[in-house]
Scaffold this active site. Structure first.
Site, PDB file in Angstrom:
ATOM      1  N   ASP A  76     -46.522 -11.692-158.156  1.00 57.79           N
ATOM      2  CA  ASP A  76     -46.120 -12.212-159.482  1.00 57.79           C
ATOM      3  C   ASP A  76     -45.707 -13.629-159.391  1.00 57.79           C
ATOM      4  O   ASP A  76     -45.967 -14.237-158.333  1.00 57.79           O
ATOM      5  CB  ASP A  76     -44.694 -11.373-160.029  1.00 57.79           C
ATOM      6  N   ASN A  80     -31.483  -5.802-160.357  1.00 54.82           N
ATOM      7  CA  ASN A  80     -31.456  -5.056-161.571  1.00 54.82           C
ATOM      8  C   ASN A  80     -32.583  -3.790-161.333  1.00 54.82           C
ATOM      9  O   ASN A  80     -32.694  -3.254-162.383  1.00 54.82           O
ATOM     10  CB  ASN A  80     -31.840  -5.831-162.929  1.00 54.82           C
ATOM     11  N   HIS A  83     -35.683  -4.304-160.681  1.00 61.45           N
ATOM     12  CA  HIS A  83     -37.045  -4.607-160.967  1.00 61.45           C
ATOM     13  C   HIS A  83     -37.924  -4.492-159.751  1.00 61.45           C
ATOM     14  O   HIS A  83     -37.488  -4.663-158.514  1.00 61.45           O
ATOM     15  CB  HIS A  83     -37.480  -5.834-161.943  1.00 61.45           C
ATOM     16  N   GLU A 120     -39.753  -5.321-165.461  1.00 62.79           N
ATOM     17  CA  GLU A 120     -38.407  -5.234-165.360  1.00 62.79           C
ATOM     18  C   GLU A 120     -37.934  -3.849-166.173  1.00 62.79           C
ATOM     19  O   GLU A 120     -38.697  -3.311-166.854  1.00 62.79           O
ATOM     20  CB  GLU A 120     -37.872  -6.330-166.510  1.00 62.79           C
TER      21      GLU A 120
HETATM   22  P1  PGA Z   1     -35.033 -11.311-152.896  1.00 63.38           P
HETATM   23  O1  PGA Z   1     -35.667 -10.920-154.347  1.00 63.38           O
HETATM   24  O2  PGA Z   1     -36.120 -10.519-152.143  1.00 63.38           O
HETATM   25  O3  PGA Z   1     -34.701 -12.685-152.950  1.00 63.38           O
HETATM   26  O4  PGA Z   1     -33.783 -10.450-153.034  1.00 63.38           O
HETATM   27  C1  PGA Z   1     -36.113  -9.738-154.836  1.00 63.38           C
HETATM   28  C2  PGA Z   1     -36.455  -9.710-156.361  1.00 63.38           C
HETATM   29  O5  PGA Z   1     -35.727 -10.276-157.142  1.00 63.38           O
HETATM   30  O6  PGA Z   1     -37.431  -9.008-156.860  1.00 63.38           O
END
Ligand code: PGA
Length: 240
Positions: free
Chosen positions: A67, A136, A138, A143
């Site tokens: 992404d 959250n 996602h 999302e």
């Molecule tokens: P992080 O992010 O690995 O920095 O915790 C994961 C995400 O938000 O998808």
């Protein structure tokens, strides 16, 4: 889903690196889909060390970016592109011909998603997909919502996602996300989701409840026949 608990982030990163190396050894032309963020950073560092010992292992590896933050310059600190260039693509000497990734600031974001989807159709399916989980729930920029989208799409980012540490480095803040969709992810032959740190406890509790819901997109991984979750002890709730 197979769940493995590790004592520390260093252990989790080592376990993840060993898995990835094992899969590349089985298939040198592996198509590896790569998340960015804090969760896989340790593993990418270990893969860079593996490259120093055995560069040939990575000579045919293909990489696709999971992404990207949208509406920000590609060379701005904090983009997924900069992260991958620094943590993986340059250390493993992956040339452009073996790399596929969304542009962060395309003229037409919808067309950019269609370009990536077409590339995935030609190159895919993904052999191994590395994921993290959002605060959250996602998965990539899929999302929480009433419904999820199967294929690459332009995503509206939640307020919580926009607070991710990567955005703190950005001069121009993202207006949207560009992301592979749920089917693109779930069609991967193998999935490795990395979860670390006590900040993730609340979402981990929901994720591990096995309730598959579009309000926690990562919960769809319970439907995948070959998904592996590596998680640190401190990300799990303590009973104390
Ligand atoms: P992080 O992010 O690995 O920095 O915790 C994961 C995400 O938000 O998808």
């Amino acid at each position: 889903m197979n769940i493995e608990i590790s004592d520390s982030y260093a252990d989790l990163s080592l376990m993840a690196k060993n898995r990835v190396v094992q899969e590349i050894e089985k298939n040198r032309r592996l198509l590896l889909c790569t998340a960015t963020g804090g969760s896989p950073a340790g593993m990418y560092q270990l893969l860079s060390s593996t490259y120093q010992e055995n560069p040939g292992l990575f000579a045919r590896l293909r990489i696709i970016k999971l992404d990207e933050w949208g509406g920000v310059p590609m060379d701005q600190p904090g983009t997924c592109e900069q992260y991958l260039q620094q943590n993986l693509l340059q250390p493993l000497r992956i040339p452009e011909s073996r790399y596929t990734g969304f542009h962060s600031n395309p003229e037409n974001p919808g067309l950019e998603c269609a370009r990536i989807q077409a590339k995935l159709t030609t190159e895919g399916p993904i052999d191994l997909c590395i994921l993290g989980i959002g605060m959250n729930g996602h998965l990539a920029f899929n999302e929480p919502a009433d419904f999820l989208q199967p294929f690459s799409h332009v995503a509206e980012l939640s307020a919580m996602t926009l607070q991710h540490a990567m955005t703190s480095e950005m001069r121009v803040k993202p207006g949207f996300g560009l992301t592979l969709g749920m089917a693109d992810i779930l069609h991967a032959k193998m999935i490795l989701i990395l979860i670390a740190g006590k900040d993730k406890r609340a979402i981990v509790h929901q994720f591990l409840s096995k309730k598959v819901s579009s309000s926690v997109p990562a919960s769809f991984l319970w439907l995948h026949p070959n998904a592996h979750c590596l998680i640190t002890k401190d990300a799990l709730e303590t009973t104390a």
